[in-house]
Design an enzyme around this catalytic site. Structure first.
Site, PDB file in Angstrom:
ATOM      1  N   HIS A 195     -10.016   8.573  -9.772  1.00 46.84           N
ATOM      2  CA  HIS A 195     -10.663   7.631  -8.857  1.00 46.84           C
ATOM      3  C   HIS A 195     -10.378   7.897  -7.367  1.00 46.84           C
ATOM      4  O   HIS A 195     -11.251   8.288  -6.619  1.00 46.84           O
ATOM      5  CB  HIS A 195     -10.201   6.200  -9.205  1.00 46.84           C
ATOM      6  CG  HIS A 195     -10.398   5.818 -10.644  1.00 46.84           C
ATOM      7  ND1 HIS A 195     -11.640   5.616 -11.219  1.00 46.84           N
ATOM      8  CD2 HIS A 195      -9.496   5.600 -11.632  1.00 46.84           C
ATOM      9  CE1 HIS A 195     -11.494   5.288 -12.485  1.00 46.84           C
ATOM     10  NE2 HIS A 195     -10.216   5.269 -12.768  1.00 46.84           N
TER      11      HIS A 195
HETATM   12  O1  RIB Z   1     -10.270   1.023 -10.944  1.00 44.17           O
HETATM   13  C1  RIB Z   1      -9.574   2.145 -10.435  1.00 44.17           C
HETATM   14  C2  RIB Z   1      -8.709   1.754  -9.290  1.00 44.17           C
HETATM   15  O2  RIB Z   1      -7.725   0.823  -9.727  1.00 44.17           O
HETATM   16  C3  RIB Z   1      -7.906   2.936  -8.697  1.00 44.17           C
HETATM   17  O3  RIB Z   1      -7.706   2.727  -7.325  1.00 44.17           O
HETATM   18  C4  RIB Z   1      -6.591   2.860  -9.411  1.00 44.17           C
HETATM   19  O4  RIB Z   1      -5.511   3.402  -8.645  1.00 44.17           O
HETATM   20  C5  RIB Z   1      -6.423   1.381  -9.537  1.00 44.17           C
HETATM   21  O5  RIB Z   1      -5.885   0.900  -8.300  1.00 44.17           O
END
Ligand code: RIB
Ligand code: CA
Length: 318
Positions: free
Chosen positions: A247
């Site tokens: 992500h």
């Molecule tokens: O949904 C993914 C996000 O949530 C990313 O930023 C991960 O690190 C968590 O914070």
């Protein structure tokens, strides 16, 4: 002659997390393009004291001990905290065992730091890269609405539409933890780009990629491989894909190579009252609501190009 882009000054707001850590390392590996002015931490994946300690550890790993860390909000604006140890482990960066940080966070809290820094900055001078719940930014805007005009833009890993939610069937974690904060930032009128699950679920870290990180032979490459081998467990068991979505590094990659991404200017509204849908980013992708566009919502990524960039840059680190 193509105009050489000047170095972009950024503040990284984060809840490390293995994927946050990779994003921080990618930024550290890109000093010609990115000038990391500071890191601000927020409660999210794990409690604030851990996200702050993790930020200090990762900066030391990647050679960023000159970058100050400011601890921010320990809880959402109004709701009870939600954490994600089930994904990231108790420390938040399970998979590696990094030494205790030699530095402490700054004494000033992150919200006051953001207010003071943006008030003192030239308009458009600073970009916010937000990798977790957006509580710190919303708090700063509530405290000092005048700073909105100073923020160049916010790039936020958050939200989901076609990919639906990951922490609930409707909501992505960063928005779900503090939907009121997301609503405040959206309604502030700040220039905001969402990098949602719709993008990150197309950036799967396959075992071939993990092997490429490990083969770099440097501490950072090994740490990235080890961290992601830990955090992938949950997603591989859940999605049965050939790799886990990666992500937060997408936020930094977007600043480095925006052409790897595509999306559109649309209206995004945050569900705050839904019994089953609270925290949902209601993205009007097809323009049916007639609500005015208020954000850029990215939808696609050149995943091969993303990993080529990420792995090459991590290879530049200690
Ligand atoms: O949904 C993914 C996000 O949530 C990313 O930023 C991960 O690190 C968590 O914070
Ligand atoms: Ca994060």
């Amino acid at each position: 002659m193509a105009k050489i882009p000047s170095r972009r000054k950024i503040i990284i707001d984060t809840d490390p997390g293995q994927d946050d850590s990779v994003a921080i390392l990618l930024a550290l590996a890109s000093p010609d393009e990115l000038d990391i002015r500071s890191v601000t931490t927020v409660a999210g994946n794990v409690p604030l004291w851990r996200t702050t300690e993790n930020a200090l550890k990762i900066l030391e790993l990647g050679g960023g001990t000159h970058i100050p860390v400011y601890a921010g909000s320990a809880r959402p604006l109004t709701r009870e905290p939600v954490t994600a140890e089930h994904v990231h482990g108790e420390t938040g960066i399970n998979g590696v065992n990094l030494p205790a940080p030699v530095r402490q966070p700054e004494a000033l809290n992150a919200v006051d730091f953001l207010v003071e820094t943006f008030r003192a900055s030239e308009p458009g001078d600073l970009t916010l890269c937000v990798l977790g719940p957006i509580t710190n930014i919303a708090s700063a805007i509530q405290k000092a609405p005048d700073i909105v005009a100073k923020i160049r833009e916010i790039i936020w890993m958050g939200g989901a539409y076609f990919e639906v939610g990951n922490i609930t069937p409707a909501a992505e974690f960063n928005v779900y933890v503090d939907p009121e904060a997301a609503d405040i930032v959206l309604k502030s009128g700040v220039k905001l780009t969402f990098i949602p699950l719709d993008v990150t679920h197309r950036a799967l870290c396959t075992h071939q990629h993990l092997k490429r990180f490990a083969a770099l032979g440097n501490k950072s490459g090994t740490a990235v491989s080890e961290m992601l081998q830990f955090s992938e467990r949950f997603d591989l068991a859940k999605y049965l894909w050939l790799g886990a979505p990666l992500h937060d590094p997408c936020v930094i990659a977007y600043l480095l190579k925006p052409d790897l991404f595509s999306g559109r200017q649309i209206n995004v509204s945050i569900e705050l009252k839904g019994e089953f849908t609270t925290g949902m980013t209601v993205a009007d992708w097809w323009g049916v609501s007639k609500r005015p566009a208020n954000a850029t919502f990215l939808r696609d990524i050149d995943a091969a190009g993303f990993y080529d960039l990420l792995i090459e840059r991590i290879g530049r680190l200690p």
